[in-house]
Design a protein around this motif. Structure first.
Motif, PDB file in Angstrom:
ATOM      1  N   ARG A 308       0.817  -1.218   0.000  1.00 41.29           N
ATOM      2  CA  ARG A 308       0.000   0.000   0.000  1.00 41.29           C
ATOM      3  C   ARG A 308       0.849   1.265   0.000  1.00 41.29           C
ATOM      4  NH1 ARG A 308      -3.933  -3.326   0.820  1.00 41.29           N
ATOM      5  NH2 ARG A 308      -6.112  -2.681   1.060  1.00 41.29           N
ATOM      6  N   LYS A 309       1.972   1.238   0.714  1.00 38.84           N
ATOM      7  CA  LYS A 309       2.840   2.411   0.761  1.00 38.84           C
ATOM      8  C   LYS A 309       3.380   2.722  -0.629  1.00 38.84           C
ATOM      9  CE  LYS A 309       6.946   4.348   3.008  1.00 38.84           C
ATOM     10  NZ  LYS A 309       8.037   4.117   3.984  1.00 38.84           N
ATOM     11  N   ALA A 312       0.588   3.947  -2.960  1.00 40.06           N
ATOM     12  CA  ALA A 312       0.224   5.336  -2.694  1.00 40.06           C
ATOM     13  C   ALA A 312       1.226   6.292  -3.335  1.00 40.06           C
ATOM     14  CB  ALA A 312       0.159   5.573  -1.185  1.00 40.06           C
ATOM     15  N   GLU A 313       2.519   5.941  -3.279  1.00 43.06           N
ATOM     16  CA  GLU A 313       3.549   6.781  -3.891  1.00 43.06           C
ATOM     17  C   GLU A 313       3.348   6.864  -5.402  1.00 43.06           C
ATOM     18  OE1 GLU A 313       7.200   4.988  -2.741  1.00 43.06           O
ATOM     19  OE2 GLU A 313       7.155   5.738  -0.686  1.00 43.06           O
ATOM     20  N   THR A 318      -1.672  10.008  -0.388  1.00 42.20           N
ATOM     21  CA  THR A 318      -1.240   9.590   0.945  1.00 42.20           C
ATOM     22  C   THR A 318      -1.852   8.213   1.203  1.00 42.20           C
ATOM     23  OG1 THR A 318      -3.165  10.560   2.032  1.00 42.20           O
ATOM     24  CG2 THR A 318      -1.224  11.988   1.737  1.00 42.20           C
ATOM     25  N   GLU A 319      -1.253   7.449   2.115  1.00 44.14           N
ATOM     26  CA  GLU A 319      -1.821   6.144   2.442  1.00 44.14           C
ATOM     27  C   GLU A 319      -3.227   6.298   3.013  1.00 44.14           C
ATOM     28  OE1 GLU A 319       0.792   2.968   4.099  1.00 44.14           O
ATOM     29  OE2 GLU A 319       2.260   4.594   4.242  1.00 44.14           O
ATOM     30  N   ARG A 320      -3.437   7.372   3.766  1.00 43.08           N
ATOM     31  CA  ARG A 320      -4.758   7.620   4.339  1.00 43.08           C
ATOM     32  C   ARG A 320      -5.791   7.840   3.246  1.00 43.08           C
ATOM     33  NH1 ARG A 320      -6.228  12.462   8.665  1.00 43.08           N
ATOM     34  NH2 ARG A 320      -8.443  11.953   8.914  1.00 43.08           N
ATOM     35  N   LEU A 322      -5.556   6.764   0.156  1.00 39.26           N
ATOM     36  CA  LEU A 322      -5.721   5.500  -0.555  1.00 39.26           C
ATOM     37  C   LEU A 322      -6.736   4.625   0.179  1.00 39.26           C
ATOM     38  CD1 LEU A 322      -3.125   3.383  -2.347  1.00 39.26           C
ATOM     39  CD2 LEU A 322      -4.468   2.261  -0.583  1.00 39.26           C
ATOM     40  N   ARG A 323      -6.612   4.556   1.514  1.00 38.44           N
ATOM     41  CA  ARG A 323      -7.569   3.766   2.293  1.00 38.44           C
ATOM     42  C   ARG A 323      -8.981   4.344   2.172  1.00 38.44           C
ATOM     43  NH1 ARG A 323      -3.289   3.843   6.073  1.00 38.44           N
ATOM     44  NH2 ARG A 323      -4.351   5.474   7.289  1.00 38.44           N
TER      45      ARG A 323
END
Length: 329
Positions: A308-309, A312-313, A318-320, A322-323
């Motif tokens: 996920r990291k 997201a990049e 941001t990972e947040r 993406l979630r």
């Protein structure tokens, strides 16, 4: 007759790349065949799903290195430390967990072809090392004192033009010049619409699926679809279509196509006599936008093996966020 005596079309079929009747793809194949006969680095650019790895395999298969290894790695799907070890190998004891010597991909591809997919996502540190290898024709295993010769031909690919990455400050211009000696741009499916019927036939044969015929309405529907995932998306749609149809059905009509479901009714956009209101249309567009974003995220998550990291990049999120798009807490 050897591989080197085969025609470009025969060679492309040998690696699973269907050329078709579109002039744009025939021009690409002819150019690729000329570059295959050289030993220069080649950069392949094109949208996701256009067949960049198949083109890399064609370049290898059509070259004098055809009987040597073809080794591929996705530079955007690994963390820096893992990618470095994967590319260059390591000596026993060079870091925690290095219990034995390990050959890297440059060694495994010796005398053959090393394909670096998504090279545009490589970090600055990896770019520096690649530049040095291409300049000196030698590399070091992690933890080694002596160098090893680099005898592989390097072919790279990216879905984001390297020139743009350079302008963004994310890619070294000197490395771009090293990689972009020969350039091949894979056309999107939207530029190859006349190839769709034969691409479907070829796919069904390759997958061992029953032979079926597209109606004119089904073909028009396929030709009007935007295909953001290109041939990869077409393959996915048609495999799903073929598997879900009754075994005895030999005709594929428009309603049989397993195209992505969307709450956006395309007739609202195409039919000026539609009685929908503007708020209804805006709501449909909002829902469709969400579906498109979620589909793109799922595709990148598959490419990064669920990281996920990293996903997201690549998506500039941001990972947040993406979630959020995945409806995760």
């Amino acid at each position: 007759m050897t591989v080197l005596d085969e025609t470009p079309v025969d060679l492309s079929a040998g690696v699973g790349m269907y050329v078709g009747k579109s002039p744009v793809m025939k021009e690409v194949l002819d150019l690729a065949f000329r570059w295959a006969k050289t030993d220069y680095q080649v950069l392949i650019e094109g949208e996701t799903g256009t067949g960049k790895e198949l083109m890399a395999r064609f370049l290898h298969h059509a070259s004098e290195r055809w009987d040597r290894p073809f080794v591929a790695v996705n530079c955007g799907a690994m963390a820096d430390s893992l990618l470095e070890s994967e590319l260059f190998g390591h000596e026993k004891g060079s870091f925690t967990g290095a219990h034995r010597d390990r050959k890297g991909l440059f060694e495994q591809a010796a005398g053959g072809t090393l394909f670096l997919d998504e090279i545009g996502e490589a970090s600055e540190a990896i770019q520096v090392k690649l530049l040095r290898i291409l300049e000196t024709k030698e590399f070091y295993r992690i933890g080694a004192e002596g160098s090893l010769p680099m005898t592989a031909r390097v072919i790279t690919a990216t879905h984001r033009p390297l020139r743009k990455r350079v302008e963004e400050g994310a890619f070294r211009e000197d490395l771009m010049f090293r990689l972009d000696v020969g350039k091949i741009t894979m056309p999107p499916l939207s530029k190859r619409l006349r190839d769709i019927p034969d691409l479907v036939v070829s796919l069904f044969q390759k997958e061992g699926l029953p032979e079926r015929t597209l109606t004119d309405q089904a073909l028009k529907r396929l030709e009007s679809h935007p295909w953001p995932g290109n041939i990869r998306e077409l393959n996915h749609v048609m495999i799903k279509t073929a598997v879900t149809l009754p075994a005895q059905q030999t005709i594929i009509d428009e309603g049989d196509l397993a195209l992505p479901e969307s709450r956006l009714d395309e007739r609202l956009l195409l039919n000026h006599e539609s009685d929908c209101t503007v708020p209804e249309l805006l709501e449909a567009v909002r829902l469709y936008e969400k579906e498109l974003i979620q589909a793109r995220i799922e595709t990148v998550l598959k490419e990064t093996s669920g990281d996920r990291k990293r996903a997201a990049e690549l998506l500039d999120l941001t990972e947040r966020k993406l979630r959020y798009w995945l409806n995760e807490k």
